[in-house]
Motif scaffolding. Structure first.
Motif, short mmCIF file in Angstrom:
data_model
loop_
_atom_site.label_atom_id
_atom_site.label_comp_id
_atom_site.label_asym_id
_atom_site.label_seq_id
_atom_site.Cartn_x
_atom_site.Cartn_y
_atom_site.Cartn_z
N LEU A 136 4.98 11.07 -4.01
CA LEU A 136 5.73 11.24 -2.77
C LEU A 136 6.76 10.12 -2.64
CD1 LEU A 136 2.77 11.95 -0.30
CD2 LEU A 136 4.38 13.62 -1.20
N SER A 137 7.71 10.33 -1.75
CA SER A 137 8.66 9.26 -1.46
C SER A 137 7.95 8.20 -0.62
CB SER A 137 9.88 9.80 -0.72
OG SER A 137 9.51 10.19 0.59
N LYS A 138 8.56 7.02 -0.53
CA LYS A 138 7.97 5.96 0.29
C LYS A 138 7.97 6.36 1.76
CE LYS A 138 8.75 1.92 -2.60
NZ LYS A 138 9.31 0.58 -2.67
N VAL A 139 8.99 7.09 2.19
CA VAL A 139 9.07 7.54 3.58
C VAL A 139 7.91 8.48 3.89
CG1 VAL A 139 10.43 8.85 5.25
CG2 VAL A 139 11.56 7.19 3.75
N ASP A 140 7.67 9.43 2.98
CA ASP A 140 6.56 10.37 3.18
C ASP A 140 5.21 9.66 3.11
OD1 ASP A 140 8.29 12.49 3.56
OD2 ASP A 140 8.17 13.18 1.48
N SER A 141 5.09 8.69 2.21
CA SER A 141 3.85 7.93 2.09
C SER A 141 3.59 7.12 3.36
CB SER A 141 3.90 6.99 0.89
OG SER A 141 3.96 7.74 -0.30
N LEU A 187 0.83 -1.20 0.00
CA LEU A 187 0.00 0.00 0.00
C LEU A 187 0.86 1.25 0.00
CD1 LEU A 187 -2.75 1.40 0.13
CD2 LEU A 187 -2.70 1.09 2.61
N ILE A 188 1.91 1.26 0.80
CA ILE A 188 2.82 2.41 0.84
C ILE A 188 3.46 2.62 -0.52
CG2 ILE A 188 5.01 3.23 1.81
CD1 ILE A 188 4.07 1.94 4.48
#
Length: 88
Positions: free
Chosen positions: A16-21, A6-7
């Motif tokens: 967005l980046s995966k970290v932000d997601s 999901l991320i």
């Protein structure tokens, strides 16, 4: 789809980046959880509605011993899908 998938999908869809997601998803889960604990309803137009319902106390049967047991009342989270969220 699990949380990691999901991320990744959120990151790809939003740019967005995966970290932000991950931060966005975690913030969403925390916010909805707080609202549910407070007894509030969360409506996302086009997606669905999260709400809290009370389940009354009832009697049940222990399947292994066939004894009757008392099941206490509790609050449960319900989700009602919106009209745009339908599996085709």
């Amino acid at each position: 789809m699990n949380k990691a998938e999901l991320i990744s999908a959120m990151a790809a869809e939003s740019g967005l980046s995966k970290v932000d997601s991950k931060k966005a998803l975690d913030a969403f889960v925390v916010s909805v959880s707080k609202a549910m604990k407070a007894g509030d309803k969360v409506s996302l137009v086009g997606f669905g509605t999260f709400s809290v319902a009370e389940r009354a106390a009832r009697t049940g049967i222990n399947p292994s011993t066939k004894q009757t047991i008392k099941i206490p009342a509790k609050k449960v989270v319900k989700f009602k899908a919106g009209t745009e969220l339908t599996a085709e």
